[in-house]
Design an enzyme around this catalytic site. Structure first.
Site, short mmCIF file in Angstrom:
data_model
loop_
_atom_site.label_atom_id
_atom_site.label_comp_id
_atom_site.label_asym_id
_atom_site.label_seq_id
_atom_site.Cartn_x
_atom_site.Cartn_y
_atom_site.Cartn_z
N LYS A 76 30.29 73.56 -18.25
CA LYS A 76 29.70 72.68 -19.26
C LYS A 76 29.80 73.32 -20.66
CE LYS A 76 27.75 69.25 -18.87
NZ LYS A 76 28.27 67.86 -18.92
N GLY A 115 26.86 56.48 -13.43
CA GLY A 115 25.89 57.55 -13.17
C GLY A 115 24.52 57.20 -13.76
N ALA A 140 30.56 63.61 -15.52
CA ALA A 140 30.55 65.06 -15.28
C ALA A 140 30.47 65.33 -13.79
CB ALA A 140 29.34 65.70 -15.97
N TYR A 158 28.61 75.66 -12.89
CA TYR A 158 28.27 74.42 -13.60
C TYR A 158 27.99 74.73 -15.08
CZ TYR A 158 25.44 70.36 -15.03
OH TYR A 158 24.94 69.27 -15.70
N THR A 212 28.32 66.90 -11.55
CA THR A 212 26.91 67.30 -11.73
C THR A 212 26.29 67.97 -10.50
OG1 THR A 212 26.25 65.08 -11.08
CG2 THR A 212 26.44 65.51 -13.44
N ASP A 222 39.39 58.08 -14.69
CA ASP A 222 39.09 59.47 -14.34
C ASP A 222 39.25 60.29 -15.63
OD1 ASP A 222 39.28 62.17 -13.62
OD2 ASP A 222 40.16 61.69 -11.68
N THR A 272 23.94 70.53 -21.22
CA THR A 272 22.80 70.92 -20.37
C THR A 272 22.16 72.24 -20.76
OG1 THR A 272 22.37 71.71 -18.11
CG2 THR A 272 24.63 71.81 -18.83
N ASP A 273 20.92 72.41 -20.37
CA ASP A 273 20.22 73.69 -20.53
C ASP A 273 20.89 74.82 -19.73
OD1 ASP A 273 18.96 71.84 -18.41
OD2 ASP A 273 18.41 73.83 -17.71
N TRP A 313 16.75 68.10 -16.72
CA TRP A 313 15.85 67.54 -15.70
C TRP A 313 15.78 66.00 -15.75
CZ3 TRP A 313 10.80 70.76 -14.63
CH2 TRP A 313 11.13 72.11 -14.46
N1 LIG Z 1 21.04 65.16 -14.09
C1 LIG Z 1 20.49 66.11 -14.84
O1 LIG Z 1 19.40 66.60 -14.57
C2 LIG Z 1 21.20 66.59 -16.07
C3 LIG Z 1 20.57 67.57 -16.87
C4 LIG Z 1 21.21 68.00 -18.04
C5 LIG Z 1 22.42 67.46 -18.41
N2 LIG Z 1 23.01 66.52 -17.62
C6 LIG Z 1 24.30 65.99 -18.06
O2 LIG Z 1 24.14 64.60 -18.32
C7 LIG Z 1 25.36 63.90 -18.07
C8 LIG Z 1 25.13 62.72 -17.16
O3 LIG Z 1 24.63 63.19 -15.92
P1 LIG Z 1 23.96 62.23 -14.84
O4 LIG Z 1 22.63 62.81 -14.51
O5 LIG Z 1 24.05 60.80 -15.27
O6 LIG Z 1 24.93 62.52 -13.61
P2 LIG Z 1 25.49 61.55 -12.49
O7 LIG Z 1 24.46 60.54 -12.11
O8 LIG Z 1 26.07 62.45 -11.44
O9 LIG Z 1 26.67 60.79 -13.24
C9 LIG Z 1 27.88 61.39 -13.53
C10 LIG Z 1 28.95 60.35 -13.34
O10 LIG Z 1 30.20 60.93 -13.68
C11 LIG Z 1 31.14 60.49 -12.75
N3 LIG Z 1 32.29 61.37 -12.69
C12 LIG Z 1 32.42 62.57 -12.07
N4 LIG Z 1 33.65 63.05 -12.23
C13 LIG Z 1 34.32 62.14 -12.95
C14 LIG Z 1 35.64 62.05 -13.43
N5 LIG Z 1 36.54 63.02 -13.19
N6 LIG Z 1 36.02 60.96 -14.14
C15 LIG Z 1 35.13 59.97 -14.39
N7 LIG Z 1 33.86 59.99 -13.97
C16 LIG Z 1 33.46 61.07 -13.25
C17 LIG Z 1 30.39 60.46 -11.43
O11 LIG Z 1 31.07 59.67 -10.49
P3 LIG Z 1 30.97 60.06 -8.92
O12 LIG Z 1 29.53 59.86 -8.55
O13 LIG Z 1 31.93 59.12 -8.30
O14 LIG Z 1 31.39 61.51 -8.83
C18 LIG Z 1 29.05 59.86 -11.88
O15 LIG Z 1 29.07 58.46 -11.85
C19 LIG Z 1 26.33 64.97 -17.52
O16 LIG Z 1 27.11 65.45 -18.60
C20 LIG Z 1 25.42 66.07 -17.04
O17 LIG Z 1 26.07 67.33 -17.07
C21 LIG Z 1 22.44 66.07 -16.46
#
Ligand SMILES: NC(=O)c1ccc[n+]([C@@H]2O[C@H](COP(=O)([O-])OP(=O)(O)OC[C@H]3O[C@@H](n4cnc5c(N)ncnc54)[C@H](OP(=O)(O)O)[C@@H]3O)[C@@H](O)[C@H]2O)c1
Length: 282
Positions: A129, A10, A60, A125, A62, A36, A101-102, A149
Site C-alpha cells: 500500500k 467493494g 485493492a 499489505y 485487502t 482489472d 491505510t494506517d 477499520w
Molecule cells: N477495510 C478496511 O478496514 C480498510 C482500512 C484502511 C484502508 N482500506 C483501503 O480502502 C480501500 C477500499 O477497501 P474496502 O474495505 O472497500 O475493500 P474491499 O471490500 O475488499 O474492496 C476492494 C475491491 O477491490 C477489488 N479488487 C481487488 N483486486 C482488484 C483488481 N486487480 N482490479 C480491480 N478490482 C480489484 C475487490 O474485488 P474482489 O473482491 O473480486 O477481489 C473488491 O471489490 C482499499 O484501498 C483498502 O486498502 C481498507
C-alpha cells in the site's frame, strides 16, 4: 462532476458510488470484472472512455493475511495499479483520489499519526500500500486518503463478523484489547472522499471517525447497541497469532481533513447504529 469509481463492488466502492449518485454526479462504477486495475491497457481504456473529472480508486488486495503468502499479487494490485491509474488520469486531465491505510505505519506511536510522519510498514499489505501511495503521488494533483477499520455493506468486516457471533446462545467471544484505532463507517468515508475530491486537495489526508477504541471496546459497543448479553473477553494480540502483524496503534490525526472540509469527522457510533438498523444492506 463526472466520476469514475474503480473497485466499485467493494465496501468503500459501493458507498462511494452511492454518495456520488446522491450528489447528482454522473458516476460510472467498475468492479473487478469490468476492469482489472493491474491491467494497464484496461485502465487506460476505461479512463479515456469515461473522461471523468475525478477517479476514485477503491480497488485493492485487502485480505491482509493472504498478502503475506501472495506478495506479488498484492504488489500488483496495491503497489503498481495506483501508478497506472495516476498516469491514465494525467493523460485524461482527471484527478485521482486513492485510498490507503494506517498499515503504512509501524503502529508504535502513542499520539495520532500525522500525514508526514515516517512510515514503516510491518506487513506485505502495508508495504504494498505504501508503494501504491508513492506511485499515485508521483503524478501532480493526486490525493491519497489514509483510513482505518472500515465497516459497511458489501464485504467482510468486523461489525458483521461480531454480529454473527453474537447470536443468542453464542459462545463467549475473545477480542483483542491491545490494538487501538478508530472505526470508520464506509458511507461517512464516502462523503469525505466526495468532499475532498470536490475540494481539489492533493497530497496525503488522514480520515477516520472518532473516537479511538480497542477492538474489544468496539465489540462491546456492538453488543450494547444490539442489546445482547454475550460474554466478551479481552485478549492480547499474542493470544491470537495471525500471519500478518497488526499495528498496535492505528490512530490518525484528522486535523488536515477537518480544516479542508470545514467540519469535524463523524462519530463511528452513529454509523454503527445506522449500519445495524439497515441490517448491513444499503
Ligand atoms: N477495510 C478496511 O478496514 C480498510 C482500512 C484502511 C484502508 N482500506 C483501503 O480502502 C480501500 C477500499 O477497501 P474496502 O474495505 O472497500 O475493500 P474491499 O471490500 O475488499 O474492496 C476492494 C475491491 O477491490 C477489488 N479488487 C481487488 N483486486 C482488484 C483488481 N486487480 N482490479 C480491480 N478490482 C480489484 C475487490 O474485488 P474482489 O473482491 O473480486 O477481489 C473488491 O471489490 C482499499 O484501498 C483498502 O486498502 C481498507
Amino acid at each position: 462532476m463526472k466520476v469514475l469509481v474503480f473497485g466499485a463492488a467493494g465496501i468503500v466502492g459501493r458507498a462511494t458510488f452511492a454518495e456520488a449518485e446522491r450528489r447528482g454526479w454522473t458516476v460510472t462504477g467498475l468492479s473487478r470484472g469490468a476492469c482489472d486495475v493491474t491491467d494497464a491497457a484496461a485502465v487506460a481504456t476505461a479512463v479515456a472512455a469515461a473522461r471523468p473529472d475525478l477517479v476514485i480508486n477503491c480497488a485493492a488486495f485487502t485480505r491482509v493475511d493472504l498478502c503475506e503468502s501472495e506478495p506479488e499479487a498484492a504488489r500488483l494490485a496495491n503497489g503498481v495499479a495506483p501508478g497506472l491509474l495516476a498516469e491514465a488520469c494525467a493523460r485524461s486531465g482527471a484527478r485521482l483520489v486513492h485510498l490507503s491505510t494506517d498499515y503504512v505505519f509501524d503502529g508504535t506511536a502513542r499520539r495520532p499519526y500525522l500525514e508526514d510522519d515516517p512510515t514503516g510498514p510491518r506487513s506485505v499489505y502495508g508495504a504494498t500500500k505504501l508503494e501504491g501511495e508513492r506511485r499515485a503521488l508521483a503524478v501532480d494533483g493526486s490525493l491519497v486518503v489514509r483510513t482505518s477499520w472500515i465497516f459497511g455493506a458489501g464485504g467482510p468486516n468486523f461489525v458483521d463478523t461480531m454480529r454473527a457471533r453474537m447470536a443468542p446462545g453464542a459462545e463467549p467471544l475473545r477480542v483483542v484489547d491491545d490494538q487501538t484505532g478508530a472505526p470508520t463507517w464506509a458511507p461517512f468515508l464516502a462523503r469525505a472522499l466526495a468532499d475532498l475530491g470536490e475540494s481539489g486537495a492533493a497530497g496525503i489526508v488522514h480520515y477516520q471517525n472518532r473516537d479511538t477504541v480497542t477492538w474489544y471496546g468496539f465489540a462491546r459497543e456492538i453488543a450494547r447497541q444490539l442489546g445482547t448479553t454475550v460474554e466478551i473477553r479481552p485478549v492480547t494480540t499474542a493470544e491470537v497469532p495471525r500471519p500478518a502483524p497488526r499495528p498496535a496503534w492505528s490512530v490518525l490525526d484528522v486535523e488536515r481533513f477537518e480544516r479542508l472540509a470545514g467540519r469535524r469527522v463523524e462519530d463511528w457510533r452513529a454509523g454503527l447504529a445506522e449500519h445495524l438498523n439497515t441490517s448491513g444492506e444499503r
